[in-house]
Scaffold this active site. Structure first.
Site, PDB file in Angstrom:
ATOM      1  N   GLU A  46       2.281   0.168  -1.609  1.00 35.14           N
ATOM      2  CA  GLU A  46       2.800  -1.193  -1.735  1.00 35.14           C
ATOM      3  C   GLU A  46       4.255  -1.269  -1.264  1.00 35.14           C
ATOM      4  O   GLU A  46       5.105  -0.485  -1.687  1.00 35.14           O
ATOM      5  CB  GLU A  46       2.734  -1.658  -3.196  1.00 35.14           C
ATOM      6  CG  GLU A  46       3.202  -3.096  -3.366  1.00 35.14           C
ATOM      7  CD  GLU A  46       3.296  -3.531  -4.820  1.00 35.14           C
ATOM      8  OE1 GLU A  46       2.901  -4.674  -5.120  1.00 35.14           O
ATOM      9  OE2 GLU A  46       3.755  -2.735  -5.656  1.00 35.14           O
ATOM     10  N   LYS A 137       0.891 -10.827  -2.373  1.00 34.23           N
ATOM     11  CA  LYS A 137       0.643 -10.532  -3.785  1.00 34.23           C
ATOM     12  C   LYS A 137       0.660 -11.811  -4.611  1.00 34.23           C
ATOM     13  O   LYS A 137       1.616 -12.589  -4.586  1.00 34.23           O
ATOM     14  CB  LYS A 137       1.698  -9.555  -4.295  1.00 34.23           C
ATOM     15  CG  LYS A 137       1.428  -8.999  -5.682  1.00 34.23           C
ATOM     16  CD  LYS A 137       2.437  -7.912  -6.013  1.00 34.23           C
ATOM     17  CE  LYS A 137       2.123  -7.248  -7.349  1.00 34.23           C
ATOM     18  NZ  LYS A 137       3.057  -6.137  -7.634  1.00 34.23           N
ATOM     19  N   CYS A 171      -1.175  -3.443  -6.167  1.00 35.69           N
ATOM     20  CA  CYS A 171      -0.640  -3.010  -7.452  1.00 35.69           C
ATOM     21  C   CYS A 171      -1.371  -3.639  -8.642  1.00 35.69           C
ATOM     22  O   CYS A 171      -2.582  -3.498  -8.763  1.00 35.69           O
ATOM     23  CB  CYS A 171       0.859  -3.314  -7.475  1.00 35.69           C
ATOM     24  SG  CYS A 171       1.817  -2.436  -8.714  1.00 35.69           S
TER      25      CYS A 171
END
Length: 316
Positions: A46, A137, A171
């Site tokens: 990430e 994200k 994540c």
């Protein structure tokens, strides 16, 4: 060619922190190593390009109007990736030349949101060198919200790769049941979870997703050590005063569709971790459980996903 098998590689490396040119060079070097090992899908952690915002926890990042925080954010922004300006072209060209698919975690500064705000994005490049998705994200975690903006559902998609269907989440999105369900419903059988680094993130959820989804799960994480902060980092002295020796220890791993380890979390070293996966194992494990197939009840529970790319302006 056996399309039911694929060789994958997890690039557990450190960034040249907040230096996008040097980090990109390191990514290309790692891709060359993967090519030499006949890897067909390579995944990176990430925000690897150009790095995770470790300064937030080390410099009182939540303090309002603090000069050091603003200057570090500026440095971060100037080293973030603008895809529209061709800053991933070299990676795409490598993918095309070597018939290699790539999942790459970047800090994106997209023009379609004005060109200033930052997003933790997971980019999928196919074997023809084409960017197929840029997943921003959905919800930055805790202090990440001080520097990353929340994304949207545009990147909640899967991709064909040989006989596999691949997906990717950033994540802690991998802890979110509904984004996982969105990927299951699109047929994923090779899921890539990217992390900034540390086995405390990967050691539990990797096997859980594999068992829940009856899918292969690749958790790819970066490393970051105190010695990895470049000398030209703004306010380096204050960062180093508070930084531990190890900020991210890796933890990259692979679980099979039965939820058991193929490769346990690997910690402490930069390395390219490889394995060959056989899709037939997925079909075996789906015999008794398929979360979106024979073991689902869409007449009772059903997920609705908004895939629109969000913007504050629409032109007619």
């Amino acid at each position: 060619m056996n399309n039911s098998k694929i060789k994958v590689g997890l690039a557990q490396i450190s960034p040249v922190w907040l230096d996008k040119k040097a980090t990109l060079k390191k990514i290309l070097t790692t891709l060359e190593q993967a090519k030499n090992q006949q890897v067909e899908l390579v995944a990176f952690g990430e925000g690897l390009l150009p790095g995770y915002p470790f300064w937030l926890a080390l410099t009182d990042g939540a303090a309002w109007n603090k000069k050091i925080v603003k200057e570090l954010h500026r440095h971060y922004s100037l080293n973030a990736i603008c895809i529209e300006k061709g800053e991933l072209d070299e990676v795409c060209a490598f993918a095309k030349a070597n018939k290699m698919a790539i999942y790459l975690g970047i800090i994106e500064r997209p023009e379609d949101r004005g060109g200033h705000s930052l997003y933790a994005s997971f980019v999928y490049i196919n074997q023809e060198g084409l960017i197929q998705s840029v997943h921003r994200k959905l919800q930055p975690t805790y202090d990440e919200r001080l520097t990353w903006a929340p994304g949207d559902g545009n990147g909640l998609v899967t991709h064909p790769l040989k006989d596999f269907t691949v997906s990717g989440l950033n994540c802690w999105e991998n802890w979110m049941p509904l984004p996982r369900a969105a990927m299951y419903a699109q047929g994923t059988n090779l899921h890539v979870a990217c992390w900034p680094g540390s086995d405390h993130n990967t050691k539990d959820i990797t096997r859980f997703i594999a068992r829940e989804g009856r899918t292969f799960v690749l958790s790819v994480a970066s490393t970051m050590f105190k010695s990895d902060f470049p000398e030209n980092t703004p306010h380096l002295d204050e960062i180093l005063t508070n930084a531990p020796e190890v900020l991210a220890n890796g933890g990259s791993c692979i679980a099979g569709p039965d939820g058991e380890w193929i490769i346990e979390p690997q910690v402490g070293n930069e390395e390219l971790i490889t394995a060959t996966l056989d899709l037939h194992r997925v079909y075996e494990e789906r015999q008794n459980f398929d979360a979106v197939g024979h073991y689902s009840r869409p007449d009772v529970t059903q997920l609705h996903v908004n895939r629109d790319r969000q913007s504050t302006i629409k032109f007619k």
